[in-house]
Design an enzyme around this catalytic site. Structure first.
Site, short mmCIF file in Angstrom:
data_model
loop_
_atom_site.label_atom_id
_atom_site.label_comp_id
_atom_site.label_asym_id
_atom_site.label_seq_id
_atom_site.Cartn_x
_atom_site.Cartn_y
_atom_site.Cartn_z
N LYS A 234 -34.44 -32.88 15.51
CA LYS A 234 -33.78 -32.67 14.11
C LYS A 234 -34.62 -32.25 13.15
CE LYS A 234 -29.62 -35.96 14.52
NZ LYS A 234 -29.05 -37.14 14.06
N ARG A 268 -30.86 -40.89 22.14
CA ARG A 268 -29.72 -39.63 22.26
C ARG A 268 -30.62 -38.36 22.35
NH1 ARG A 268 -26.43 -36.05 19.12
NH2 ARG A 268 -24.42 -35.56 20.02
#
Length: 299
Positions: A234, A268
């Site tokens: 991210k 995840r």
């Protein structure tokens, strides 16, 4: 350290999700990301084609993923809106083929009740909702299917632009949101042992917010439900390290390990093999598992 229990106290830590059982007191589940979208932030459409998406899912399971998360609509506001029927057409064929090939847990990444219902009918075990079950009817549909749910924090939800998100205290505000949405899930008839929470790193949050969430993650895991973190590649990792998309693996692994130590139990991720190795090592250091190939030579 052997056998030592780390906080948090987890509601129903031993859970059967789909066809697999997890003990979240001593185990971390690895969720592989498979996006059947042309614009996902990391893979940029590499798994948009049906055969490619199915191959990516089965490869992830072969590499050790416990769980595959299949999505057809990206979170970002920088995308064309698609209808419910198109989202169903993207995710259901993948779910059906992956379900036929593996006993791994399958989740559908969606905030729409009709998509969730179709996905569970096709074989999904979990509804992963980055809108926190706020779409009218979503909690009731989830309860009716008997699926597990991932309740995620975001301000705007998928496809909705939030300019300059601000928080007085991001961790306490995220925790309050999750408690409120879990309460709504329970009132809708979703059983406590079917609920997972996710603080939503980078979802309507800047780098400082996501770092603070990671630093104080124990305040989220203390809510009591198994906590999923979706940190993989991210922007908060990229901005912290000044790394482009393709060079964030090490930062992701470091943030995931810190999250495990603070109570996260589901990760995840995009890079399954590297995550499996780092997680198995972390579990062994914590005394949750033994070495796979210990040497018996004591000389």
């Amino acid at each position: 350290m052997s056998g030592e229990k780390l906080s948090p106290e987890i509601i129903s830590p031993v859970r059967r999700i789909g066809r697999r059982e997890f003990d979240f007191e001593r185990q971390v589940a690895i969720m592989a990301i498979v996006n059947r979208t042309p614009n996902s932030f990391h893979d940029q459409g590499r798994t948009f084609e049906l055969d490619t998406a199915v191959a990516a899912a089965t490869k992830a399971v072969d590499e050790g993923a416990d769980w595959v998360d299949i999505g057809g609509f990206a979170f970002s506001a920088a995308q064309a809106q698609i209808g419910v029927a198109e989202e169903i057409d993207r995710v259901v064929p993948v779910i059906a083929r992956v379900r036929a090939a593996t006993d791994a847990v399958i989740s559908v990444d969606t905030h729409r009740p009709d998509v969730a219902a179709a996905a569970v009918e096709a074989g999904a075990d979990v509804i992963n909702d980055t809108n926190g079950l706020r779409e009218p009817g979503m909690a009731e549909v989830a309860a009716g299917t008997g699926a597990c749910v991932v309740v995620t924090h975001s301000l705007g939800g998928p496809g909705r632009r939030v300019f300059r998100p601000s928080y007085a205290d991001v961790v306490s505000e995220v925790a309050d949101f999750l408690r409120e949405r879990v309460s709504a899930a329970l009132k809708a008839g979703i059983a406590p042992d079917r609920i997972v929470i996710d603080p939503g790193h980078d979802l309507n949050k800047n780098t400082f917010h996501s770092l603070e969430l990671t630093r104080r993650l124990e305040e989220i895991t203390a809510i009591g439900y198994p906590t999923l973190v979706a940190l993989s590649n991210k922007d908060f990792i990229g901005e912290t390290l000044d790394r482009p998309q393709g060079e964030r693996k090490e930062g992701t692994i470091a943030a995931n390990v810190v999250s495990i130590l603070k109570g996260a139990r589901i990760l995840r991720v995009h890079d399954v093999a590297a995550t499996v190795a780092s997680v198995r090592m972390t579990e062994a250091v914590l005394g949750w598992r033994g070495p796979v190939a210990p040497s018996h030579n004591l000389a």
